[in-house]
Design a protein around this motif. Structure first.
Motif, PDB file in Angstrom:
ATOM      1  N   VAL A  17       0.837  -1.198   0.000  1.00  0.00           N
ATOM      2  CA  VAL A  17       0.000   0.000   0.000  1.00  0.00           C
ATOM      3  C   VAL A  17       0.877   1.256   0.000  1.00  0.00           C
ATOM      4  CG1 VAL A  17      -1.691   1.318   1.365  1.00  0.00           C
ATOM      5  CG2 VAL A  17      -1.953  -1.149   1.094  1.00  0.00           C
ATOM      6  N   ILE A  18       1.959   1.227   0.750  1.00  0.00           N
ATOM      7  CA  ILE A  18       2.869   2.379   0.802  1.00  0.00           C
ATOM      8  C   ILE A  18       3.499   2.616  -0.562  1.00  0.00           C
ATOM      9  CG2 ILE A  18       5.055   3.220   1.760  1.00  0.00           C
ATOM     10  CD1 ILE A  18       4.178   1.751   4.400  1.00  0.00           C
ATOM     11  N   TRP A  19       3.974   1.564  -1.221  1.00  0.00           N
ATOM     12  CA  TRP A  19       4.579   1.728  -2.553  1.00  0.00           C
ATOM     13  C   TRP A  19       3.542   2.274  -3.530  1.00  0.00           C
ATOM     14  CZ3 TRP A  19       9.523   2.098  -2.873  1.00  0.00           C
ATOM     15  CH2 TRP A  19      10.332   1.402  -1.982  1.00  0.00           C
ATOM     16  N   ARG A  20       2.315   1.761  -3.463  1.00  0.00           N
ATOM     17  CA  ARG A  20       1.259   2.240  -4.354  1.00  0.00           C
ATOM     18  C   ARG A  20       0.973   3.721  -4.085  1.00  0.00           C
ATOM     19  NH1 ARG A  20      -3.395  -0.805  -3.012  1.00  0.00           N
ATOM     20  NH2 ARG A  20      -2.175  -2.591  -3.649  1.00  0.00           N
ATOM     21  N   ALA A  21       0.916   4.103  -2.797  1.00  0.00           N
ATOM     22  CA  ALA A  21       0.656   5.504  -2.444  1.00  0.00           C
ATOM     23  C   ALA A  21       1.769   6.418  -2.930  1.00  0.00           C
ATOM     24  CB  ALA A  21       0.481   5.639  -0.931  1.00  0.00           C
ATOM     25  N   ALA A  22       2.991   5.896  -2.974  1.00  0.00           N
ATOM     26  CA  ALA A  22       4.126   6.678  -3.464  1.00  0.00           C
ATOM     27  C   ALA A  22       4.167   6.709  -4.992  1.00  0.00           C
ATOM     28  CB  ALA A  22       5.440   6.109  -2.923  1.00  0.00           C
ATOM     29  N   CYS A  45       4.276  10.672  -1.052  1.00  0.00           N
ATOM     30  CA  CYS A  45       3.237   9.692  -1.386  1.00  0.00           C
ATOM     31  C   CYS A  45       2.008  10.419  -1.906  1.00  0.00           C
ATOM     32  CB  CYS A  45       2.886   8.839  -0.169  1.00  0.00           C
ATOM     33  SG  CYS A  45       4.229   7.822   0.428  1.00  0.00           S
ATOM     34  N   PRO A  46       2.099  10.958  -3.122  1.00  0.00           N
ATOM     35  CA  PRO A  46       0.991  11.763  -3.644  1.00  0.00           C
ATOM     36  C   PRO A  46      -0.320  10.991  -3.787  1.00  0.00           C
ATOM     37  CG  PRO A  46       2.574  11.256  -5.379  1.00  0.00           C
ATOM     38  CD  PRO A  46       3.180  10.800  -4.095  1.00  0.00           C
ATOM     39  N   ASN A  47      -0.258   9.695  -3.873  1.00  0.00           N
ATOM     40  CA  ASN A  47      -1.476   8.887  -4.034  1.00  0.00           C
ATOM     41  C   ASN A  47      -2.045   8.421  -2.701  1.00  0.00           C
ATOM     42  OD1 ASN A  47      -1.123   9.068  -6.813  1.00  0.00           O
ATOM     43  ND2 ASN A  47       0.139   7.240  -6.843  1.00  0.00           N
ATOM     44  N   ALA A  48      -1.483   8.850  -1.583  1.00  0.00           N
ATOM     45  CA  ALA A  48      -1.880   8.344  -0.271  1.00  0.00           C
ATOM     46  C   ALA A  48      -3.349   8.596   0.022  1.00  0.00           C
ATOM     47  CB  ALA A  48      -1.016   8.959   0.826  1.00  0.00           C
ATOM     48  N   ARG A  49      -3.875   9.709  -0.403  1.00  0.00           N
ATOM     49  CA  ARG A  49      -5.278  10.015  -0.102  1.00  0.00           C
ATOM     50  C   ARG A  49      -6.236   9.184  -0.935  1.00  0.00           C
ATOM     51  NH1 ARG A  49      -4.513  16.386   0.701  1.00  0.00           N
ATOM     52  NH2 ARG A  49      -3.659  16.219   2.795  1.00  0.00           N
ATOM     53  N   ARG A  50      -5.734   8.582  -2.018  1.00  0.00           N
ATOM     54  CA  ARG A  50      -6.593   7.792  -2.900  1.00  0.00           C
ATOM     55  C   ARG A  50      -6.560   6.307  -2.550  1.00  0.00           C
ATOM     56  NH1 ARG A  50      -4.223   9.582  -8.342  1.00  0.00           N
ATOM     57  NH2 ARG A  50      -3.012  11.110  -7.267  1.00  0.00           N
ATOM     58  N   VAL A  51      -5.664   5.909  -1.666  1.00  0.00           N
ATOM     59  CA  VAL A  51      -5.515   4.470  -1.345  1.00  0.00           C
ATOM     60  C   VAL A  51      -6.536   4.055  -0.330  1.00  0.00           C
ATOM     61  CG1 VAL A  51      -3.961   2.748  -0.400  1.00  0.00           C
ATOM     62  CG2 VAL A  51      -3.081   4.509  -1.901  1.00  0.00           C
TER      63      VAL A  51
END
Length: 122
Positions: A39-44, A116-122
């Motif tokens: 999840v962290i890698w995806r958020a990044a 982690c620019p995608n963190a809010r979308r995860v």
């Protein structure tokens, strides 16, 4: 989950239920950590690292834990484990500094938004 907490839970499982439960707890913690890492890698916005890099990251994480323990905490009454005791210190220009909780939270949120620019979308 921090390494000391994971080891503590394994120790409790072993005391209460014996070695089989200890193994189950270690597997559960490892699986949970692996899922969180994904999840962290995806958020990044990055793909998960290859095995080679995972070993380097794990080594650096262990060394950072040992550095934090040595610089920020009082001497532990009991060893946190041979691997932590033997970990090579991280080369640093200065010493670590503990921040007040409010600053640490602000710094965390700032870095999360930047790294982690995608963190809010995860």
């Amino acid at each position: 989950m921090t390494t000391p907490v994971a080891k503590w839970l394994s120790t409790i499982a072993n005391e209460l239920f014996g070695g089989a439960a200890n193994s189950m707890v270690e597997t559960l913690i490892a699986t949970a950590k692996a899922r969180l890492d994904m999840v962290i890698w995806r958020a990044a916005g990055m793909p998960p690292p290859a095995r080679t890099y995972r070993a380097v990251i794990a080594d650096f994480d262990l060394r950072m834990l040992a550095t934090e323990q040595r610089q920020l905490l009082m001497p532990a009454p009991k060893s946190w484990g041979k691997s932590i005791d033997a970990a090579k210190p991280i080369q640093m220009r200065g010493r670590l500094t503990a921040w007040p909780v409010a600053r640490a939270a602000d710094e965390y949120r700032d870095r999360l938004a930047r790294l982690c620019p995608n963190a809010r979308r995860v």
